[in-house]
Design a protein around this motif. Structure first.
Motif, PDB file in Angstrom:
ATOM      1  N   HIS A  17       0.858  -1.173   0.000  1.00 20.91           N
ATOM      2  CA  HIS A  17       0.000   0.000   0.000  1.00 20.91           C
ATOM      3  C   HIS A  17       0.900   1.232   0.000  1.00 20.91           C
ATOM      4  O   HIS A  17       2.096   1.132   0.256  1.00 20.91           O
ATOM      5  CB  HIS A  17      -0.951   0.012   1.200  1.00 20.91           C
ATOM      6  N   THR A  18       0.330   2.362  -0.316  1.00 16.45           N
ATOM      7  CA  THR A  18       1.128   3.591  -0.332  1.00 16.45           C
ATOM      8  C   THR A  18       0.739   4.474   0.844  1.00 16.45           C
ATOM      9  O   THR A  18      -0.433   4.560   1.222  1.00 16.45           O
ATOM     10  CB  THR A  18       0.946   4.363  -1.666  1.00 16.45           C
ATOM     11  N   THR A  19       1.749   5.108   1.444  1.00 18.44           N
ATOM     12  CA  THR A  19       1.541   6.024   2.568  1.00 18.44           C
ATOM     13  C   THR A  19       2.169   7.363   2.221  1.00 18.44           C
ATOM     14  O   THR A  19       3.296   7.413   1.713  1.00 18.44           O
ATOM     15  CB  THR A  19       2.167   5.467   3.856  1.00 18.44           C
ATOM     16  N   ILE A  20       1.454   8.446   2.510  1.00 20.39           N
ATOM     17  CA  ILE A  20       1.920   9.785   2.140  1.00 20.39           C
ATOM     18  C   ILE A  20       1.817  10.720   3.340  1.00 20.39           C
ATOM     19  O   ILE A  20       0.751  10.861   3.941  1.00 20.39           O
ATOM     20  CB  ILE A  20       1.089  10.365   0.967  1.00 20.39           C
ATOM     21  N   LEU A  29      -0.909   3.044   7.879  1.00 16.55           N
ATOM     22  CA  LEU A  29      -1.828   2.036   8.388  1.00 16.55           C
ATOM     23  C   LEU A  29      -1.296   0.649   8.048  1.00 16.55           C
ATOM     24  O   LEU A  29      -0.526   0.493   7.099  1.00 16.55           O
ATOM     25  CB  LEU A  29      -3.219   2.233   7.777  1.00 16.55           C
ATOM     26  N   PRO A  30      -1.698  -0.390   8.800  1.00 18.10           N
ATOM     27  CA  PRO A  30      -1.118  -1.727   8.584  1.00 18.10           C
ATOM     28  C   PRO A  30      -1.266  -2.266   7.170  1.00 18.10           C
ATOM     29  O   PRO A  30      -0.354  -2.857   6.625  1.00 18.10           O
ATOM     30  CB  PRO A  30      -1.881  -2.592   9.597  1.00 18.10           C
ATOM     31  N   SER A  31      -2.437  -2.079   6.543  1.00 15.54           N
ATOM     32  CA  SER A  31      -2.646  -2.709   5.233  1.00 15.54           C
ATOM     33  C   SER A  31      -3.508  -1.873   4.297  1.00 15.54           C
ATOM     34  O   SER A  31      -4.163  -2.409   3.407  1.00 15.54           O
ATOM     35  CB  SER A  31      -3.292  -4.088   5.420  1.00 15.54           C
ATOM     36  N   LYS A  32      -3.511  -0.553   4.482  1.00 21.59           N
ATOM     37  CA  LYS A  32      -4.371   0.292   3.677  1.00 21.59           C
ATOM     38  C   LYS A  32      -3.651   1.567   3.290  1.00 21.59           C
ATOM     39  O   LYS A  32      -2.953   2.164   4.100  1.00 21.59           O
ATOM     40  CB  LYS A  32      -5.652   0.629   4.462  1.00 21.59           C
ATOM     41  N   SER A  33      -3.814   1.991   2.044  1.00 21.18           N
ATOM     42  CA  SER A  33      -3.207   3.251   1.600  1.00 21.18           C
ATOM     43  C   SER A  33      -3.839   4.419   2.338  1.00 21.18           C
ATOM     44  O   SER A  33      -5.049   4.442   2.587  1.00 21.18           O
ATOM     45  CB  SER A  33      -3.381   3.425   0.088  1.00 21.18           C
ATOM     46  N   ASN A  34      -3.003   5.394   2.679  1.00 17.11           N
ATOM     47  CA  ASN A  34      -3.506   6.514   3.460  1.00 17.11           C
ATOM     48  C   ASN A  34      -2.567   7.702   3.309  1.00 17.11           C
ATOM     49  O   ASN A  34      -1.390   7.539   2.961  1.00 17.11           O
ATOM     50  CB  ASN A  34      -3.602   6.122   4.936  1.00 17.11           C
ATOM     51  N   PHE A  85       9.505  -8.570  14.836  1.00 20.45           N
ATOM     52  CA  PHE A  85       8.129  -8.162  15.124  1.00 20.45           C
ATOM     53  C   PHE A  85       8.039  -7.094  16.199  1.00 20.45           C
ATOM     54  O   PHE A  85       7.174  -6.217  16.144  1.00 20.45           O
ATOM     55  CB  PHE A  85       7.297  -9.386  15.507  1.00 20.45           C
ATOM     56  N   ILE A  86       8.930  -7.161  17.200  1.00 19.10           N
ATOM     57  CA  ILE A  86       8.948  -6.122  18.245  1.00 19.10           C
ATOM     58  C   ILE A  86       9.238  -4.764  17.609  1.00 19.10           C
ATOM     59  O   ILE A  86       8.607  -3.742  17.931  1.00 19.10           O
ATOM     60  CB  ILE A  86      10.001  -6.441  19.331  1.00 19.10           C
ATOM     61  N   LYS A  87      10.167  -4.719  16.662  1.00 20.52           N
ATOM     62  CA  LYS A  87      10.485  -3.475  15.966  1.00 20.52           C
ATOM     63  C   LYS A  87       9.313  -2.993  15.129  1.00 20.52           C
ATOM     64  O   LYS A  87       9.014  -1.797  15.070  1.00 20.52           O
ATOM     65  CB  LYS A  87      11.728  -3.661  15.094  1.00 20.52           C
ATOM     66  N   GLU A  88       8.637  -3.917  14.468  1.00 17.50           N
ATOM     67  CA  GLU A  88       7.498  -3.542  13.622  1.00 17.50           C
ATOM     68  C   GLU A  88       6.341  -2.992  14.466  1.00 17.50           C
ATOM     69  O   GLU A  88       5.723  -1.991  14.106  1.00 17.50           O
ATOM     70  CB  GLU A  88       7.037  -4.737  12.797  1.00 17.50           C
ATOM     71  N   VAL A  89       6.049  -3.653  15.572  1.00 16.00           N
ATOM     72  CA  VAL A  89       4.943  -3.217  16.429  1.00 16.00           C
ATOM     73  C   VAL A  89       5.215  -1.824  17.000  1.00 16.00           C
ATOM     74  O   VAL A  89       4.320  -0.981  17.111  1.00 16.00           O
ATOM     75  CB  VAL A  89       4.713  -4.235  17.578  1.00 16.00           C
ATOM     76  N   ASN A  90       6.477  -1.564  17.338  1.00 12.29           N
ATOM     77  CA  ASN A  90       6.832  -0.285  17.964  1.00 12.29           C
ATOM     78  C   ASN A  90       7.359   0.745  16.978  1.00 12.29           C
ATOM     79  O   ASN A  90       7.824   1.810  17.380  1.00 12.29           O
ATOM     80  CB  ASN A  90       7.878  -0.526  19.060  1.00 12.29           C
ATOM     81  N   ASN A  91       7.296   0.412  15.659  1.00  9.80           N
ATOM     82  CA  ASN A  91       7.752   1.337  14.611  1.00  9.80           C
ATOM     83  C   ASN A  91       9.178   1.832  14.856  1.00  9.80           C
ATOM     84  O   ASN A  91       9.471   3.024  14.765  1.00  9.80           O
ATOM     85  CB  ASN A  91       6.810   2.544  14.504  1.00  9.80           C
ATOM     86  N   ILE A  92      10.046   0.907  15.175  1.00 16.85           N
ATOM     87  CA  ILE A  92      11.456   1.254  15.424  1.00 16.85           C
ATOM     88  C   ILE A  92      12.230   1.182  14.114  1.00 16.85           C
ATOM     89  O   ILE A  92      12.164   0.188  13.420  1.00 16.85           O
ATOM     90  CB  ILE A  92      12.085   0.314  16.464  1.00 16.85           C
TER      91      ILE A  92
END
Length: 432
Positions: A258-261, A290-295, A425-432
């Motif tokens: 997905h794309t994020t802007i 977002l986890p799985s949606k463009s936004n 996964f710890i990094k992904e959950v906490n956006n590290i």
């Protein structure tokens, strides 16, 4: 992006003549009479090309050396202009760092064509070969020039999420084709006065007018979600996710791209340098993702949070649901030693604090009760950010991943492999 040319020349009439010849809507030209006054333009604008005349109160070759030393990190084209046509003078100046030597008087048409040729070569040398867009260095230069602009502007930081996973699953050729398609889509939404450049393989920078930034972002999220379906196999589209392959990623469920802007403007905040813009873009982009949606998300006065201090609470909680007491003890001990907050149980309790990771045994080959628990967890909005690792004695990867698991680990598995995925996964959950 508008090119920037700096003319260092003491002569008023000739320098103004050269400026008029070169300046247009695509090219900004500045005149300085000496090195001191030229430094501000060099620092603020990072010119693409510098013309140095021998009218200055210094030896031309020495002056070229000084300019080259001062601009070593941006490497502009340096053109020396002199009344001398002697071969020795030409060689000396070129050895001192100049890229070209033009003898005066010069024909106006030839002068303009020479400058255009150098600017074209400078631009082409900074192109990203994959997307044929200006590279990161050139994009940072564009940001730096944006800071000093008085007009209303907006910067858009555009990314393709889950791009690396797609590239590994569908090959680099397919991911390159995707980038080229998205580049064409973005280009179609911009005008000739806008800037589009690259920051990384799956990262774009757009600089445009503030009034149309949100319209561009809205179009891009719609267009990306519309076209992306064509880049997946029918099997993946039917399944609704990708299954990673290879020794390192095998068994991991991965969402579609997905794309994020993220968008910032100079409407509410005044930025002093390009680093501030990049920092704001990164922050607003992380909120938009977002986890799985463009936004997309645009900076507003009410969410700018100026002078606020936020302390992020990192989630290091791990829940182990395992009926085998020996395995449960082993996993709890090892993960505790890694610094995680581990809780183990034989069943799932929705009243417990939300963990970052749930390690869940799928059950025996007959009832597979762990898969039903996995579906319950995934359908509960409370656990939308939690990652599920399913361990199983039966080897049916698609069945496990269809239940909502983020990773399938067939038993027996290596502890080192589990620890590696927990770190990821710890990094992904906490956006590290």
């Amino acid at each position: 992006m508008q090119t920037v040319t700096l003319i260092i020349d003491k002569r008023r009439e000739l320098s103004v003549k050269y400026k008029k010849l070169l300046e247009n809507q695509y090219s900004f030209v500045s005149i300085s009479k000496n090195l001191i006054s030229a430094m501000k333009t060099i620092q603020d604008k990072e010119p693409d090309l510098i013309i140095i005349s021998d009218s200055i109160d210094s030896d031309l070759s020495d002056y070229c050396k000084k300019i080259r030393a001062l601009t070593y990190n941006m490497r502009p084209v340096i053109i020396a202009m002199s009344k001398s046509a002697e071969l020795d003078d030409r060689i000396k100046v070129l050895e001192s760092g100049a890229d070209d030597f033009i003898s005066e008087p010069v024909n106006s048409d030839e002068f303009v064509m020479r400058i255009k040729a150098h600017l074209r070569r400078e631009f082409e040398s900074n192109l990203d070969s994959k997307k044929m867009l200006p590279n990161k260095n050139y994009s940072l230069r564009a940001l730096k020039r944006t800071v000093t602009s008085n007009r209303p502007w907006a910067c858009l930081y555009v990314t393709v999420e889950n791009f690396n996973n797609y590239s590994e699953s569908y090959t680099k050729l397919a991911s390159d084709k995707l980038l080229q398609t998205y580049t064409a889509i973005i280009s179609s939404a911009l005008s000739e006065n806008d800037y589009l450049g690259s920051l990384a393989d799956n990262e774009f920078l757009i600089i445009t007018d503030s009034y149309k930034a949100e319209k561009v972002a809205n179009f891009l999220t719609f267009a990306f979600d519309t076209v992306i379906q064509k880049f997946y196999s029918p099997q993946d589209l039917k399944r609704g996710y990708m299954i990673m392959q290879g020794d390192e990623q095998a068994g991991r469920r991965c969402d579609f791209m997905h794309t994020t802007i993220g968008i910032v403007t100079n409407e509410f905040n005044k930025y002093n340098d390009a680093r501030q813009i990049l920092a704001s873009l990164t922050n607003i982009h992380s909120i938009a993702n977002l986890p799985s949606k463009s936004n997309y998300l645009i900076e507003r006065a009410k969410i700018s949070a100026q002078d606020a201090v936020l302390e992020k609470d990192y989630n290091k909680k791990i829940l182990i649901i395992e009926t085998d007491e020996a395995m449960k003890l082993l996993l709890s001990t090892i993960l505790n030693m890694q610094g995680y907050e581990v809780k183990s149980s034989e069943s799932f309790d929705e009243n417990n604090p939300v963990p970052a990771i749930i390690i869940l045994d799928a059950g025996d080959s007959e009832n597979k009760c762990g898969l039903e628990i996995c579906r319950r967890i995934k359908n509960n909005p409370k656990y939308k950010d939690s990652k599920l690792i399913i361990t199983s004695i039966y080897h049916d990867k698609e069945l496990v991943l269809d239940s909502g698991a983020d990773l399938y680990l067939p038993k027996p598995f290596e502890i080192a492999s589990l620890i590696k995925w927990v770190e990821v996964f710890i990094k992904e959950v906490n956006n590290i």
